[in-house]
Design a protein around this motif. Structure first.
Motif, PDB file in Angstrom:
ATOM      1  N   ALA A  66       0.866  -1.323  -0.023  1.00 14.63           N
ATOM      2  CA  ALA A  66       0.111   0.234   0.063  1.00 14.63           C
ATOM      3  C   ALA A  66       1.096   1.028   0.086  1.00 14.63           C
ATOM      4  N   LEU A  67       2.087   1.245   0.691  1.00 16.15           N
ATOM      5  CA  LEU A  67       2.923   2.401   0.711  1.00 16.15           C
ATOM      6  C   LEU A  67       3.566   2.661  -0.349  1.00 16.15           C
ATOM      7  N   ILE A  68       3.765   1.773  -1.116  1.00 14.81           N
ATOM      8  CA  ILE A  68       4.615   1.856  -2.477  1.00 14.81           C
ATOM      9  C   ILE A  68       4.249   3.105  -3.325  1.00 14.81           C
ATOM     10  N   SER A  69       3.000   3.168  -3.343  1.00 16.40           N
ATOM     11  CA  SER A  69       2.154   4.250  -4.058  1.00 16.40           C
ATOM     12  C   SER A  69       2.223   5.437  -3.495  1.00 16.40           C
ATOM     13  N   GLU A  70       2.943   5.660  -2.216  1.00 13.25           N
ATOM     14  CA  GLU A  70       3.105   6.852  -1.502  1.00 13.25           C
ATOM     15  C   GLU A  70       1.737   7.511  -1.317  1.00 13.25           C
ATOM     16  N   PRO A  71       0.809   7.043  -0.596  1.00 15.76           N
ATOM     17  CA  PRO A  71      -0.510   7.481  -0.360  1.00 15.76           C
ATOM     18  C   PRO A  71      -0.470   8.732   0.479  1.00 15.76           C
ATOM     19  N   ARG A  72      -1.435   9.412   0.505  1.00  8.02           N
ATOM     20  CA  ARG A  72      -1.729  10.504   1.419  1.00  8.02           C
ATOM     21  C   ARG A  72      -2.645  10.151   2.814  1.00  8.02           C
ATOM     22  N   LEU A  73      -3.443   9.188   2.305  1.00  4.99           N
ATOM     23  CA  LEU A  73      -4.277   8.684   3.292  1.00  4.99           C
ATOM     24  C   LEU A  73      -4.194   7.005   3.267  1.00  4.99           C
ATOM     25  N   LEU A  74      -4.146   6.307   4.435  1.00  8.17           N
ATOM     26  CA  LEU A  74      -4.080   4.923   4.495  1.00  8.17           C
ATOM     27  C   LEU A  74      -5.120   4.529   5.365  1.00  8.17           C
ATOM     28  N   VAL A  75      -6.042   3.525   4.910  1.00  7.20           N
ATOM     29  CA  VAL A  75      -6.980   3.003   5.532  1.00  7.20           C
ATOM     30  C   VAL A  75      -6.637   1.436   6.201  1.00  7.20           C
ATOM     31  N   LEU A  76      -6.501   1.318   7.547  1.00  8.64           N
ATOM     32  CA  LEU A  76      -5.933   0.171   8.148  1.00  8.64           C
ATOM     33  C   LEU A  76      -7.246  -0.703   8.778  1.00  8.64           C
ATOM     34  N   ASP A  77      -7.538  -1.559   8.251  1.00 11.50           N
ATOM     35  CA  ASP A  77      -8.615  -2.463   8.925  1.00 11.50           C
ATOM     36  C   ASP A  77      -8.348  -3.477   9.688  1.00 11.50           C
ATOM     37  N   GLU A  78      -8.309  -3.385  10.922  1.00  8.96           N
ATOM     38  CA  GLU A  78      -8.000  -4.275  12.087  1.00  8.96           C
ATOM     39  C   GLU A  78      -6.221  -4.735  12.141  1.00  8.96           C
ATOM     40  N   PRO A  79      -5.622  -3.870  11.974  1.00 14.50           N
ATOM     41  CA  PRO A  79      -4.224  -4.364  11.634  1.00 14.50           C
ATOM     42  C   PRO A  79      -3.535  -5.135  12.443  1.00 14.50           C
ATOM     43  N   THR A  80      -3.669  -5.238  13.642  1.00 15.38           N
ATOM     44  CA  THR A  80      -3.345  -6.031  14.879  1.00 15.38           C
ATOM     45  C   THR A  80      -3.941  -7.249  15.071  1.00 15.38           C
ATOM     46  N   ALA A  81      -5.225  -7.399  14.588  1.00 13.04           N
ATOM     47  CA  ALA A  81      -5.880  -8.896  14.562  1.00 13.04           C
ATOM     48  C   ALA A  81      -4.999  -9.899  14.293  1.00 13.04           C
ATOM     49  N   SER A  82      -4.836 -10.924  15.159  1.00 16.09           N
ATOM     50  CA  SER A  82      -4.317 -12.291  14.994  1.00 16.09           C
ATOM     51  C   SER A  82      -2.941 -12.101  15.122  1.00 16.09           C
ATOM     52  N   LEU A  83      -2.369 -10.884  15.719  1.00 21.73           N
ATOM     53  CA  LEU A  83      -0.918 -10.669  15.756  1.00 21.73           C
ATOM     54  C   LEU A  83      -0.558 -11.017  17.387  1.00 21.73           C
ATOM     55  N   GLY A  84       0.642 -11.471  17.659  1.00 18.76           N
ATOM     56  CA  GLY A  84       1.113 -11.305  18.840  1.00 18.76           C
ATOM     57  C   GLY A  84       1.542  -9.987  19.630  1.00 18.76           C
ATOM     58  N   VAL A  85       1.770 -10.020  20.629  1.00 16.85           N
ATOM     59  CA  VAL A  85       2.127  -8.707  21.506  1.00 16.85           C
ATOM     60  C   VAL A  85       3.281  -7.980  20.995  1.00 16.85           C
ATOM     61  N   GLN A  86       4.235  -8.632  20.673  1.00 18.26           N
ATOM     62  CA  GLN A  86       5.456  -7.833  20.130  1.00 18.26           C
ATOM     63  C   GLN A  86       5.162  -7.554  18.767  1.00 18.26           C
ATOM     64  N   GLN A  87       4.427  -8.361  17.955  1.00 20.49           N
ATOM     65  CA  GLN A  87       4.204  -7.763  16.474  1.00 20.49           C
ATOM     66  C   GLN A  87       3.035  -6.797  16.448  1.00 20.49           C
ATOM     67  N   SER A  88       2.103  -6.746  17.407  1.00 25.23           N
ATOM     68  CA  SER A  88       1.283  -5.681  17.611  1.00 25.23           C
ATOM     69  C   SER A  88       2.150  -4.192  17.808  1.00 25.23           C
ATOM     70  N   ALA A  89       2.885  -4.425  18.820  1.00 21.48           N
ATOM     71  CA  ALA A  89       3.758  -3.172  19.249  1.00 21.48           C
ATOM     72  C   ALA A  89       4.562  -2.658  17.861  1.00 21.48           C
ATOM     73  N   HIS A  90       5.183  -3.567  17.014  1.00 27.23           N
ATOM     74  CA  HIS A  90       5.644  -3.160  15.963  1.00 27.23           C
ATOM     75  C   HIS A  90       4.849  -2.337  14.925  1.00 27.23           C
ATOM     76  N   PHE A  91       3.701  -2.824  14.891  1.00 25.39           N
ATOM     77  CA  PHE A  91       2.704  -2.057  13.835  1.00 25.39           C
ATOM     78  C   PHE A  91       2.046  -0.688  14.478  1.00 25.39           C
ATOM     79  N   LEU A  92       1.811  -0.630  15.814  1.00 18.33           N
ATOM     80  CA  LEU A  92       1.615   0.607  16.310  1.00 18.33           C
ATOM     81  C   LEU A  92       2.778   1.446  16.110  1.00 18.33           C
TER      82      LEU A  92
END
Length: 261
Positions: free
Chosen positions: A159-185
């Motif tokens: 999604a970021l390759i196109s250099e967007p100005r607005l990014l819509v993230l649908d449940e980005p941390t769903a199914s992720l562990g604690v460490q991976q969720s922290a990375h995404f935040l």
């Protein structure tokens, strides 16, 4: 005084036959702002995302981009404005490798021949794949062999390759562990610092409190609150989600109130 919103929705309505999925919904997102969109199941979140991304155009209402009215009738319209999205199902092709997924639909090359070398080089240069540090072994491994967190990294990088100005993230941390969720935040924080507007659709109020600037609440297809996250408790947000609190102010009213405090 607030600047002109990057994206503004005014009086958005969406119907499916006799069922009103959205009624007079308003939403504002500014550049460099993280707005969380929350609500119970059936509140209209997915429908509103579809309106923003062009999957299903609104039946009534106005959409403004940088202060001017625009029409988003199909995904290509949203993409041309600079709106990118990462859905919960990620929409990846598991039989392709990381490079193939990153450039799917935006391949580099000409006259029917893909420039695999250029695509691989650009994939290796992507900061995102390094900074998340979740161990993608190679950009040439099939996506089917990656973990849930690694796949989500690939989807967001695409999604970021196109250099967007607005990014819509649908449940980005769903199914992720604690460490991976922290990375995404942490990633969301970096996107804000780069001036990218983020619409975070989430059921996880811990994530909302951690990274969002504002939270927009939908209840039964209508606005039921546009709240400043730093000054609003999690209990207040839950009350708006369940409808225990009627806080159906418009976003313009909320902005004016905040500016006049």
């Amino acid at each position: 005084m607030w600047s002109t919103p990057l994206l503004a929705l005014r009086g958005i309505c969406k119907r499916y036959g006799a069922v009103s999925a959205l009624t007079d919904v308003e939403l504002e997102i500014h550049a460099g702002e993280v707005v969380a969109l929350v609500g119970d199941n059936g509140a209209g979140k997915s429908t509103l995302v579809k309106v923003i991304t062009g999957a299903e155009p609104a039946d009534e209402g106005t959409i403004e981009w940088d202060g001017r009215p625009v029409r988003i009738a199909r995904p290509r319209d949203a993409q041309s404005l600079g709106i990118a999205s990462v859905y919960q199902d990620l929409a990846l092709c598991e039989t392709l490798d990381v490079v193939g997924n990153l450039f799917l639909g935006h391949e580099i090359g000409g006259t029917g021949i893909l420039d695999e070398v250029s695509m691989e080089r650009r994939a290796c240069e992507l900061e995102l794949l390094d900074t998340l540090s979740i161990g993608i072994p190679s950009v040439r491994v099939p996506v089917a062999s990656l973990s849930a967190g690694q796949r989500k990294t690939v989807a967001i990088a695409r999604a970021l390759i196109s250099e967007p100005r607005l990014l819509v993230l649908d449940e980005p941390t769903a199914s992720l562990g604690v460490q991976q969720s922290a990375h995404f935040l942490d990633l969301i924080d970096r996107l804000r610092e780069r001036g990218i507007g983020v619409l975070l659709v989430s059921h996880n109020l811990g994530d909302v409190k951690a990274v969002a600037d504002q939270v927009a609440v939908l209840h039964l297809g209508r606005n039921n609150g546009f709240l400043s996250v730093p000054t609003t408790s999690q209990e207040q947000i839950v009350s708006c989600i369940t409808g225990a609190t009627n806080n159906a102010v418009t976003h313009r009213d909320a902005r004016a109130w905040e500016g006049g405090r």
